[in-house]
Design a protein around this motif. Structure first.
Motif: not given
Length: 152
Positions: A137-148
């Motif tokens: 979940x943390x990885x997915x949230x970080x990936x979304x933030x970095x992608x955005x």
């Protein structure tokens, strides 16, 4: 005066507060079972036991909430009592990358037990290890933030 708080993208409190019920439930069960025995229940004894267990679990919950909490906002990643500006994070490393010997974010020298590591690449070229109970979940949230962040 109004303050705008950054949206929380991922959060873990460190532990559940429901654990605090263990002491009172133990005392109630002890009183209930002992009241069935000849002579009745030792009320002061069981209330003391319940209070001691409650105080001990209160200390554990407070400590875990302070040192094992994880909070991700668009501007910061908080691990325990330390905070890392998200502007210092450039990318995530593969999930299976070895993390031993890397700097661990938070208050300890290693990733806390039963928590999953997430390896970050920082702007200075070094790597650091973030952690969470729900590492995916943390990885997915970080990936979304970095992608955005990369898209803007």
């Amino acid at each position: 005066m109004t303050t705008t708080e950054a949206p929380v993208l991922f959060e873990e409190s460190g532990t559940r507060a429901g654990i605090l019920l263990f002491g009172p439930v133990l005392a109630a069960a002890g009183i209930g079972l002992e009241s069935l025995a000849p002579g009745g229940a030792s009320l002061p004894l069981w209330l003391g036991v319940g209070l001691l267990v409650l105080l001990y679990t209160l200390l554990l919950v407070r400590t875990r909430r302070r040192y094992l909490r994880v909070r991700l906002t668009p501007s910061t990643l908080e691990q325990g009592t330390t905070s890392l500006p998200m502007s210092h994070v450039t990318s995530l490393r593969p999930a299976d990358e070895e993390h031993h010997g890397l700097r661990v974010l938070g208050d300890g020298p290693v990733v806390p037990r039963r928590l999953q590591p997430v390896v970050l690449r920082l702007t200075d070229g070094t790597r650091a290890v973030a952690w969470a109970r729900d590492g995916a979940g943390l990885r997915a949230a970080l990936e979304d933030l970095l992608r955005t962040r990369a898209a803007s």
